[in-house]
Design a protein around this motif. Sequence first.
Motif, mmCIF file in Angstrom:
data_model
loop_
_atom_site.group_PDB
_atom_site.id
_atom_site.type_symbol
_atom_site.label_atom_id
_atom_site.label_comp_id
_atom_site.label_asym_id
_atom_site.label_seq_id
_atom_site.Cartn_x
_atom_site.Cartn_y
_atom_site.Cartn_z
ATOM 1 N N GLY A 1 10.528 -7.102 -3.558
ATOM 2 C CA GLY A 1 10.995 -6.161 -3.929
ATOM 3 C C GLY A 1 11.634 -5.267 -3.134
ATOM 4 N N GLU B 1 5.731 -0.208 5.760
ATOM 5 C CA GLU B 1 4.854 -1.142 5.206
ATOM 6 C C GLU B 1 3.431 -0.858 5.710
ATOM 7 O OE1 GLU B 1 4.248 -3.824 2.997
ATOM 8 O OE2 GLU B 1 2.396 -4.034 3.920
ATOM 9 N N ARG C 1 2.669 -9.916 -1.186
ATOM 10 C CA ARG C 1 2.029 -11.194 -1.700
ATOM 11 C C ARG C 1 2.463 -12.382 -0.810
ATOM 12 N NH1 ARG C 1 1.394 -7.463 -5.553
ATOM 13 N NH2 ARG C 1 -0.243 -7.549 -6.953
#
Length: 489
Positions: free
Chosen positions: A17, A36, A44
């Motif tokens: 996403g 990140e 995931r």
Amino acid sequence: MMNIKNKKVIVVGAGFGGIAAALRLKAKKYDVTLVEKHKDLGGRARVFKKNGFTFDAGPTVITAPYLINELFELFNKNPNDYINITPLKTWYRFLFEDGTNFDYSGNESLMKNQIEKINKQDVKGYLDLVNFTKKIFNKGYIELADVSFDKPFSMIKHLPALLSLKSYKSVYSLVSSYIKNEKLRRILSMHPLLVGGNPFTTTSIYGLILYLEKKWGIHYSMGGTGQIVEGLEKLMIEENIKIIKGKEVNSFIIDNKKINKIRLSDGNEIYTDNVVCNADPPAIYDNLKTKGGLLFSLKRKRMEYSMGLFVYYFGTKKTYKNIEHHTIKFGNKYKEHLEDIFKHKKLNADISYYLHRATATDKSMAPTGHECFYVLVPVPNNLSKINWSMEGEKMKDLIIDKMENDLLPELKKNIVEDFYLTPDYFEKELNTKYGSGFSIQPKFSQSAYFRFHNKSEICDNLYFVGAGTHPGAGIPGVLSSAKVLDKIL
Ligand SMILES: Cc1cc2nc3c(=O)[nH]c(=O)nc-3n(C[C@H](O)[C@H](O)[C@H](O)COP(=O)(O)OP(=O)(O)OC[C@H]3O[C@@H](n4cnc5c(N)ncnc54)[C@H](O)[C@@H]3O)c2cc1C
């Protein structure tokens, strides 16, 4: 029109996403920085490489590949220069305790033959069910997947159509109204489990996944799903998206409902005009200083979370040529087992599992003469208070015994590489509330307007993409959430 050239956006989290949001906003000329927590991207969909084995951590079933291709096409790039997605002939092999198996695919005559063998009367029900899921798909996916449900009216105007599509029913109950045989009911109603829901409580809108698979097929990404993440990272670098890896966003500095800066784990602060969160919305809201009103806090309190996942990754020195790419094995009890997971939050030895054999399609995933697998077992999320440092080994042994008995003879002595992840990994490493595998459940009361909004309910310049917002979990869901964002930011 607002001048967005050079307006700063920080995207928090690089799952599918977040990556899709970063690319879509960059194509609109925003100045995009992606942050990140981990040193690698994918969330995931990260990859674990061990001694010649490439283990895709999460998604393996690629549906609606056009949503991935679109991201390259935004920049006039050819997806085939970055990724190689190939269709599978057999989508899932289903296995039951009594040895019955069923090869589920897009080949309708093979589907009908197998249904006929199990229960002749269900062939017509199956065809009628597929037709009905096409209607749900046209409304729920084609029309609504990339609509922003931020205002009550956006939901109210669709309610009559949703009610006529029986969205008040569960997926299992919808399937049962067409299909009599219990085995076929399980096969045709299992799709909510792929997005974190219990088929017995998930709104039948999610029956659209059955049709979505038929529409575009089921695919595999050569080199693993990680190759898609790698291809998208290459594209982001080419398009000058700034990527900060290995730094967590620890807090937002907010003034009058507007986030002015984000603070990173190393203490650095970055100014921004907008924040797009790919991190789990409930966990983000828990840590936000601005709390929102009574209605919002009631909404947060009533949320129910998806199940947790126990994922055991293993490589073998023995080859298992007869095992399909995707196998789903049902335990004896189904409804009771799902209730233990979702409602009673307790472990149960009568497990169902999903086995992924990457080397069925792609030999590059393991050293020559070896196989690369993972097996995923739905378990309660961390509201259970299960102590995984005690239960993990027991669960691993149980699964190995089951698989050895069901389909992988002499498994134990042929495992040469292994490790496992529990809901603790999802909670501590991926920052998901209660270690849920798929954020909040896909129930009607938690869908569309009732889900966490794509445009935050409480901060003016905070947006969400990913599994916990509309439309929901799964790669097509989270890629669609970035399309919603495209419309509102
Ligand atoms: C084992 C498993 C198998 C699955 N199989 C399939 C499948 O076959 N097909 C399918 O379509 N879907 C599948 N899914 C679902 C799918 O993988 C997910 O729904 C989807 O990948 C989630 O993407 P996301 O955009 O929500 O982000 P996530 O993947 O959840 O990533 C969020 C990112 O945010 C980062 N982050 C969190 N907090 C912070 C912070 N404060 N600062 C910086 N970074 C932060 C995290 O580290 C993470 O990288 C599977 C999921 C799992 C777990």
